[in-house]
Enzyme design. Sequence first.
Site, PDB file in Angstrom:
ATOM      1  N   PRO A 127       0.587  -1.791 -12.614  1.00 59.24           N
ATOM      2  CA  PRO A 127       0.312  -0.451 -11.999  1.00 59.24           C
ATOM      3  C   PRO A 127       0.874   0.472 -11.794  1.00 59.24           C
ATOM      4  CG  PRO A 127       1.669  -2.979 -10.963  1.00 59.24           C
ATOM      5  CD  PRO A 127       1.064  -2.758 -12.120  1.00 59.24           C
ATOM      6  N   THR A 178       2.658   4.212 -10.951  1.00 60.45           N
ATOM      7  CA  THR A 178       2.638   5.387  -9.594  1.00 60.45           C
ATOM      8  C   THR A 178       2.376   6.510  -9.741  1.00 60.45           C
ATOM      9  OG1 THR A 178       4.318   4.728  -8.344  1.00 60.45           O
ATOM     10  CG2 THR A 178       4.376   6.657  -8.496  1.00 60.45           C
ATOM     11  N   GLN A 235      -2.094  -2.757  -4.907  1.00 59.94           N
ATOM     12  CA  GLN A 235      -0.358  -3.066  -5.191  1.00 59.94           C
ATOM     13  C   GLN A 235       0.416  -2.332  -4.123  1.00 59.94           C
ATOM     14  OE1 GLN A 235       3.134  -0.943  -7.216  1.00 59.94           O
ATOM     15  NE2 GLN A 235       2.980  -3.690  -8.625  1.00 59.94           N
ATOM     16  N   HIS A 258       4.414  -5.904  -4.087  1.00 59.85           N
ATOM     17  CA  HIS A 258       5.491  -5.480  -5.090  1.00 59.85           C
ATOM     18  C   HIS A 258       6.746  -5.847  -4.861  1.00 59.85           C
ATOM     19  CE1 HIS A 258       7.443  -3.397  -8.947  1.00 59.85           C
ATOM     20  NE2 HIS A 258       7.037  -1.749  -7.932  1.00 59.85           N
ATOM     21  N   GLY A 259       6.987  -7.321  -5.499  1.00 56.95           N
ATOM     22  CA  GLY A 259       8.354  -7.592  -5.424  1.00 56.95           C
ATOM     23  C   GLY A 259       9.313  -7.809  -6.020  1.00 56.95           C
ATOM     24  N   ALA A 260       9.150  -6.549  -7.596  1.00 52.38           N
ATOM     25  CA  ALA A 260      10.222  -6.518  -8.439  1.00 52.38           C
ATOM     26  C   ALA A 260      10.737  -5.185  -8.331  1.00 52.38           C
ATOM     27  CB  ALA A 260       9.028  -6.061  -9.821  1.00 52.38           C
ATOM     28  N   HIS A 261      11.719  -4.927  -9.841  1.00 48.51           N
ATOM     29  CA  HIS A 261      12.253  -3.304  -9.908  1.00 48.51           C
ATOM     30  C   HIS A 261      13.326  -3.142  -8.972  1.00 48.51           C
ATOM     31  CE1 HIS A 261       8.597  -3.431 -12.380  1.00 48.51           C
ATOM     32  NE2 HIS A 261       9.057  -4.119 -12.841  1.00 48.51           N
ATOM     33  N   TYR A 288      13.451  -2.902  -5.629  1.00 45.62           N
ATOM     34  CA  TYR A 288      12.666  -2.264  -3.957  1.00 45.62           C
ATOM     35  C   TYR A 288      12.791  -3.227  -3.179  1.00 45.62           C
ATOM     36  CZ  TYR A 288      11.060   1.372  -7.233  1.00 45.62           C
ATOM     37  OH  TYR A 288      10.881   2.336  -7.977  1.00 45.62           O
ATOM     38  N   ARG A 318       4.368  -9.500  -7.715  1.00 46.47           N
ATOM     39  CA  ARG A 318       5.160  -9.436  -9.060  1.00 46.47           C
ATOM     40  C   ARG A 318       6.251  -8.681  -9.103  1.00 46.47           C
ATOM     41  NH1 ARG A 318       4.351  -3.559 -12.857  1.00 46.47           N
ATOM     42  NH2 ARG A 318       3.787  -4.380 -14.200  1.00 46.47           N
TER      43      ARG A 318
HETATM   44  C1  LIG Z   1       4.185   6.827 -15.438  1.00 45.51           C
HETATM   45  C2  LIG Z   1       4.324   4.948 -14.865  1.00 45.51           C
HETATM   46  C3  LIG Z   1       4.513   4.556 -12.959  1.00 45.51           C
HETATM   47  C4  LIG Z   1       4.786   3.664 -12.721  1.00 45.51           C
HETATM   48  N1  LIG Z   1       4.611   2.985 -11.494  1.00 45.51           N
HETATM   49  C5  LIG Z   1       4.759   1.642 -11.072  1.00 45.51           C
HETATM   50  C6  LIG Z   1       4.884   0.996  -9.714  1.00 45.51           C
HETATM   51  O1  LIG Z   1       3.770   1.808  -8.887  1.00 45.51           O
HETATM   52  N2  LIG Z   1       4.692   0.003  -9.386  1.00 45.51           N
HETATM   53  C7  LIG Z   1       4.838  -1.127 -10.620  1.00 45.51           C
HETATM   54  O2  LIG Z   1       5.308  -2.429 -10.213  1.00 45.51           O
HETATM   55  N3  LIG Z   1       5.475  -0.900 -12.113  1.00 45.51           N
HETATM   56  C8  LIG Z   1       5.150   0.551 -12.234  1.00 45.51           C
HETATM   57  N4  LIG Z   1       5.489   1.141 -13.324  1.00 45.51           N
HETATM   58  C9  LIG Z   1       5.641   0.037 -14.179  1.00 45.51           C
HETATM   59  C10 LIG Z   1       4.269  -0.784 -15.305  1.00 45.51           C
HETATM   60  O3  LIG Z   1       3.199  -1.211 -14.451  1.00 45.51           O
HETATM   61  C11 LIG Z   1       4.452  -1.233 -16.691  1.00 45.51           C
HETATM   62  O4  LIG Z   1       4.961  -2.744 -16.301  1.00 45.51           O
HETATM   63  C12 LIG Z   1       5.589  -0.709 -17.295  1.00 45.51           C
HETATM   64  O5  LIG Z   1       5.413  -0.081 -17.875  1.00 45.51           O
HETATM   65  C13 LIG Z   1       5.464  -1.826 -18.702  1.00 45.51           C
HETATM   66  O6  LIG Z   1       4.360  -1.680 -19.372  1.00 45.51           O
HETATM   67  P1  LIG Z   1       4.088  -0.577 -21.045  1.00 45.51           P
HETATM   68  O7  LIG Z   1       4.770  -0.879 -21.702  1.00 45.51           O
HETATM   69  O8  LIG Z   1       1.745  -1.520 -20.268  1.00 45.51           O
HETATM   70  O9  LIG Z   1       3.712   0.440 -20.176  1.00 45.51           O
HETATM   71  C14 LIG Z   1       4.740   1.937 -13.682  1.00 45.51           C
HETATM   72  C15 LIG Z   1       5.520   2.371 -15.117  1.00 45.51           C
HETATM   73  C16 LIG Z   1       4.477   4.429 -15.412  1.00 45.51           C
HETATM   74  C17 LIG Z   1       4.656   4.093 -17.039  1.00 45.51           C
END
Ligand SMILES: Cc1cc2nc3c(=O)[nH]c(=O)nc-3n(C[C@H](O)[C@H](O)[C@H](O)COP(=O)(O)O)c2cc1C
Length: 365
Positions: A25, A27, A102, A169-172, A174, A223
Amino acid sequence: MSASPLFRPFDHPKLKLRNRIVMAPMTRKRSPGGAPGADVAAYYRRRGEGGVGLILSEGAGIRRNGSRSDPAVPNLFGDDALAGWQAVVDGVKATGAKFAPQLWHVGARPDEATKALPEAPIDSPSGLPWPGKTVAEPMSEEAIADTIAAYAEAAANAAKLGCDAVEIHGAHGYLIDQFLWDGTNLRSDGWNGPTLKERARFAAEVVRAMRQATGPDFPILIRISQDKSPDGSVRLANDPGELALLVEVLAEAGVDIFHCSGARFSRREFAGSDLSFAGWVKKISGLPTIAVGTVGLDVPPATPLFATIAPGPIDEVERRLDAGEFDLVAVGRALLADPDWAEKVRAGRTDELIGFEARYVAELH
Ligand SMILES: Cc1cc2nc3c(=O)[nH]c(=O)nc-3n(C[C@H](O)[C@H](O)[C@H](O)COP(=O)(O)O)c2cc1C
């Protein structure tokens, strides 16, 4: 056929995928007024045409004013937004990929880019985006009940649109994570308690309400992440026993697949074992898990998320997947840069892979 385990079909009773590659996912903030347009539909469709197995959408808001911190983040409710999503879903499914939105509620957290707070009323367990920083009043019982209902409504919308699953989205850090963490959940009522088991109640109630709204056969993913702070100094679960408290509550509530978010898919989660976060969650729950973080990218330690990164080898993720440590592999930045990432890997065209650059976040290509 490719011999890579990434291209073995995923045969879950509720979700069949043509391969193990999941679009993470991400954004994009390209949906003015909350409604994804034709450009967003084309962007997702290109990743389906490029061979991805399951596309997870960017986080999408639910029917609570404070669920988004930017008006160009899409919603998963309301006629305009749902019409926009219908085009996305139909376009992706025509390519043979599966699609799951998501659901995102930011809680008390300001927007990462603009630092703007969400619209009032801000929903969060104790009004804190971070320990010691108060931005709002704690949520009332009524607000909690309405928020859970809003998740259920959005999940029902996903099912009506013909989505193949839905992810919470249960992570990060939020909203859901704000309930899970004792640094941001200071409540003295039934939505908090001494362990992760009690603090998982809000997440579990969301899962139950979504299950009720979508029926027994609709796949629900959640997540979760260990990290709360950019430097990784705070972890949600400090040992496998703590992680088990969380995972068991969520599995019992009806989660089908865990999406285990972390900066690096291969990070050793607890001392004494090489297992990754996704490996531990699978071992504890017995449920399929998705691993994520730096797949397909050659990322040196401590590299910022939006730095320029070259393509990297995938043998380690293939090795762990083949060993059954986890079941699916989410790819974020590599797929943002290269819509054809999956097909190029399948066909062995790795010299044609495109590395990640920040401009791919600014564009919708
Ligand atoms: C531009 C961008 C937007 C993101 N938005 C979300 C999001 O909306 N929801 C989420 O759970 N993670 C989000 N993430 C995290 C990614 O889903 C992912 O976990 C993270 O980029 C690590 O994976 P990668 O190394 O393959 O990029 C975002 C990451 C990037 C780069």
